[in-house]
Design an enzyme around this catalytic site. Structure first.
Site, PDB file in Angstrom:
ATOM      1  N   THR A  93      14.232 -18.385 -78.605  1.00 35.81           N
ATOM      2  CA  THR A  93      13.564 -19.619 -78.205  1.00 35.81           C
ATOM      3  C   THR A  93      12.323 -19.219 -77.420  1.00 35.81           C
ATOM      4  OG1 THR A  93      15.717 -20.690 -78.028  1.00 35.81           O
ATOM      5  CG2 THR A  93      13.837 -21.831 -77.033  1.00 35.81           C
ATOM      6  N   LYS A 169      12.961 -26.929 -81.755  1.00 36.88           N
ATOM      7  CA  LYS A 169      13.977 -26.316 -80.889  1.00 36.88           C
ATOM      8  C   LYS A 169      13.771 -26.731 -79.435  1.00 36.88           C
ATOM      9  CE  LYS A 169      16.971 -23.623 -78.991  1.00 36.88           C
ATOM     10  NZ  LYS A 169      18.346 -24.098 -78.875  1.00 36.88           N
ATOM     11  N   LYS A 238      13.673 -21.756 -68.567  1.00 39.74           N
ATOM     12  CA  LYS A 238      12.602 -21.241 -69.431  1.00 39.74           C
ATOM     13  C   LYS A 238      12.270 -22.253 -70.531  1.00 39.74           C
ATOM     14  CE  LYS A 238      13.969 -18.854 -72.808  1.00 39.74           C
ATOM     15  NZ  LYS A 238      14.303 -18.890 -74.237  1.00 39.74           N
TER      16      LYS A 238
HETATM   17  P1  NAP Z   1      20.838 -12.915 -73.105  1.00 44.91           P
HETATM   18  O1  NAP Z   1      22.325 -12.820 -73.231  1.00 44.91           O
HETATM   19  O2  NAP Z   1      20.228 -13.022 -71.755  1.00 44.91           O
HETATM   20  O3  NAP Z   1      20.208 -11.639 -73.891  1.00 44.91           O
HETATM   21  C1  NAP Z   1      18.832 -11.399 -73.813  1.00 44.91           C
HETATM   22  C2  NAP Z   1      18.453 -10.229 -74.691  1.00 44.91           C
HETATM   23  O4  NAP Z   1      17.055  -9.957 -74.514  1.00 44.91           O
HETATM   24  C3  NAP Z   1      19.190  -8.920 -74.354  1.00 44.91           C
HETATM   25  O5  NAP Z   1      19.351  -8.186 -75.544  1.00 44.91           O
HETATM   26  C4  NAP Z   1      18.207  -8.235 -73.407  1.00 44.91           C
HETATM   27  O6  NAP Z   1      18.363  -6.847 -73.355  1.00 44.91           O
HETATM   28  C5  NAP Z   1      16.902  -8.588 -74.081  1.00 44.91           C
HETATM   29  N1  NAP Z   1      15.746  -8.490 -73.192  1.00 44.91           N
HETATM   30  C6  NAP Z   1      15.440  -9.254 -72.124  1.00 44.91           C
HETATM   31  N2  NAP Z   1      14.265  -8.879 -71.588  1.00 44.91           N
HETATM   32  C7  NAP Z   1      13.845  -7.815 -72.323  1.00 44.91           C
HETATM   33  C8  NAP Z   1      12.686  -6.980 -72.279  1.00 44.91           C
HETATM   34  N3  NAP Z   1      11.721  -7.167 -71.363  1.00 44.91           N
HETATM   35  N4  NAP Z   1      12.565  -5.998 -73.195  1.00 44.91           N
HETATM   36  C9  NAP Z   1      13.534  -5.809 -74.133  1.00 44.91           C
HETATM   37  N5  NAP Z   1      14.642  -6.561 -74.245  1.00 44.91           N
HETATM   38  C10 NAP Z   1      14.780  -7.570 -73.348  1.00 44.91           C
HETATM   39  O7  NAP Z   1      20.273 -14.157 -73.947  1.00 44.91           O
HETATM   40  P2  NAP Z   1      20.973 -14.932 -75.165  1.00 44.91           P
HETATM   41  O8  NAP Z   1      21.850 -16.008 -74.603  1.00 44.91           O
HETATM   42  O9  NAP Z   1      21.493 -13.965 -76.147  1.00 44.91           O
HETATM   43  O10 NAP Z   1      19.684 -15.691 -75.761  1.00 44.91           O
HETATM   44  C11 NAP Z   1      18.781 -15.043 -76.643  1.00 44.91           C
HETATM   45  C12 NAP Z   1      17.754 -16.093 -77.120  1.00 44.91           C
HETATM   46  O11 NAP Z   1      18.458 -17.151 -77.801  1.00 44.91           O
HETATM   47  C13 NAP Z   1      17.001 -16.766 -75.970  1.00 44.91           C
HETATM   48  O12 NAP Z   1      15.672 -17.029 -76.385  1.00 44.91           O
HETATM   49  C14 NAP Z   1      17.770 -18.063 -75.758  1.00 44.91           C
HETATM   50  O13 NAP Z   1      16.955 -19.073 -75.182  1.00 44.91           O
HETATM   51  C15 NAP Z   1      18.187 -18.397 -77.185  1.00 44.91           C
HETATM   52  N6  NAP Z   1      19.392 -19.199 -77.335  1.00 44.91           N
HETATM   53  C16 NAP Z   1      20.501 -18.983 -76.559  1.00 44.91           C
HETATM   54  C17 NAP Z   1      21.629 -19.786 -76.740  1.00 44.91           C
HETATM   55  C18 NAP Z   1      22.878 -19.595 -75.896  1.00 44.91           C
HETATM   56  O14 NAP Z   1      23.738 -20.519 -75.875  1.00 44.91           O
HETATM   57  N7  NAP Z   1      23.065 -18.474 -75.239  1.00 44.91           N
HETATM   58  C19 NAP Z   1      21.645 -20.792 -77.723  1.00 44.91           C
HETATM   59  C20 NAP Z   1      20.519 -20.968 -78.533  1.00 44.91           C
HETATM   60  C21 NAP Z   1      19.387 -20.158 -78.326  1.00 44.91           C
HETATM   61  P3  NAP Z   1      19.364  -6.167 -72.261  1.00 44.91           P
HETATM   62  O15 NAP Z   1      20.747  -6.282 -72.854  1.00 44.91           O
HETATM   63  O16 NAP Z   1      18.888  -4.772 -72.143  1.00 44.91           O
HETATM   64  O17 NAP Z   1      19.207  -6.966 -70.989  1.00 44.91           O
END
Ligand code: NAP
Length: 294
Positions: A93, A169, A238
């Site tokens: 997102t 989204k 965010k």
């Molecule tokens: P998350 O658990 O916080 O994971 C974030 C990912 O991004 C991890 O792999 C992290 O790596 C990586 N990352 C963060 N900063 C970075 C950087 N500077 N350089 C390289 N890698 C970096 O987030 P998530 O829940 O999986 O969400 C991922 C995306 O999907 C987001 O955009 C979120 O808004 C969207 N989303 C989430 C949901 C939900 O329910 N969770 C639903 C729909 C959409 P590390 O492991 O090394 O920290």
């Protein structure tokens, strides 16, 4: 298909696992190595550099936010090394502005760019039940449709310009935080008038507001259950910021988004950023003098 997967957080891990289970060859990369090693146990191939995942027939990025995508894809100069025919499926997102910038950067390098943000929490990702909003070149989308089919229950096409998927989204996530805010304020009003949040939200999310979003977040608000975080509150903040930026750029006032933005800031300031987005409800409950999270 030969697929790279970059970003193995709460969403990326189960999504990459589903691609392996669907029979695809999956190379996985994550900033911190643990999640890639865990996926090796079910047959994914961890790679040392993000560039090694930015190859094959398609590469999926599922990173946290604009900064992460910028750092990995643009900062890492991944487009320069992309093989001919690669389709980048960008599922994070992110802002409308970055989606436009990435579209141009990919066009300049001759790499296909498809925006495909998703609706659904990690449990939906694990069940391959995501709703995927996709936009970009139709032929490129057709090529990656089998990949999307392995991740979600339905793909919603939003035209040829990738950023339109991101607009859809962000609109959806704005409605999600507005729903949480509305339920929390109603729960606070109920509690202060001798009606329990649990019975009130059970009634309203069963009889009137029957969408899964109301039911799952309503139950979490009623129980004040904010851990483990399926969707981190900081990521919700965010998304509201990004919706407000799109509203600003497009000239559409979003007063409710502005209000919820401040409530999310308050929650983060109190240390709730890593808790589930449902913790937004605690702002209204605390203001009504009700106890903190359980
Ligand atoms: P998350 O658990 O916080 O994971 C974030 C990912 O991004 C991890 O792999 C992290 O790596 C990586 N990352 C963060 N900063 C970075 C950087 N500077 N350089 C390289 N890698 C970096 O987030 P998530 O829940 O999986 O969400 C991922 C995306 O999907 C987001 O955009 C979120 O808004 C969207 N989303 C989430 C949901 C939900 O329910 N969770 C639903 C729909 C959409 P590390 O492991 O090394 O920290």
């Amino acid at each position: 298909m030969d697929i790279g997967f970059i970003g193995l957080g709460a969403m990326g891990r189960p999504m990459a696992a589903n691609l392996v289970r669907a029979g695809h060859t999956v190379r996985v990369w994550n900033r911190s190595p643990g999640p890639a090693e865990a996926l090796a146990e079910i047959g994914a191939t961890p790679v040392r550099e993000a560039a090694d995942a930015f190859a094959g027939d398609a590469v999926i990025t599922m990173l946290a936010d604009d900064a992460a995508l910028r750092a990995v894809v643009l900062g890492g100069r991944l487009l320069e090394g992309a093989p001919p025919g690669l389709v980048h499926v960008s599922m994070s997102t992110i802002s409308v502005a970055l989606a436009r910038e990435l579209t141009e950067a990919h066009r300049a390098r001759g790499v296909a760019y498809v925006a495909a943000p998703v609706f659904g929490r990690p449990d939906m990702a694990a069940a391959a039940r995501l709703n995927i909003v996709v936009a970009g070149d139709g032929a490129a989308i057709d090529r990656v449709q089998p990949v999307l089919d392995a991740l979600g229950q339905k793909t919603w096409r939003f035209g040829e310009e990738p950023y339109r998927a991101n607009v859809a989204k962000l609109a959806g996530n704005f409605m999600l935080v507005a729903a949480i805010e509305a339920m929390a304020e109603a729960a606070a009003m109920g509690e202060r008038n001798a009606v329990s949040a649990a019975s009130l939200l059970e009634l309203l999310t069963t009889a009137v507001f029957t969408a899964p979003v109301y039911q799952s977040y309503g139950a979490a608000i009623a129980a004040r259950r904010y851990e483990p975080a399926g969707f981190k509150l900081a990521l919700g903040l965010k998304d509201v910021r990004l919706a407000l930026a799109a509203a600003d750029a497009g000239g559409a006032p979003m007063p409710v988004a502005s209000l919820v933005h401040d409530n999310l800031l308050e929650a983060v300031a109190r240390g709730d950023g890593e808790r589930d987005l449902a913790a937004l409800g605690d702002v209204a409950l605390r203001r009504a003098g009700l106890d903190g999270a359980r």
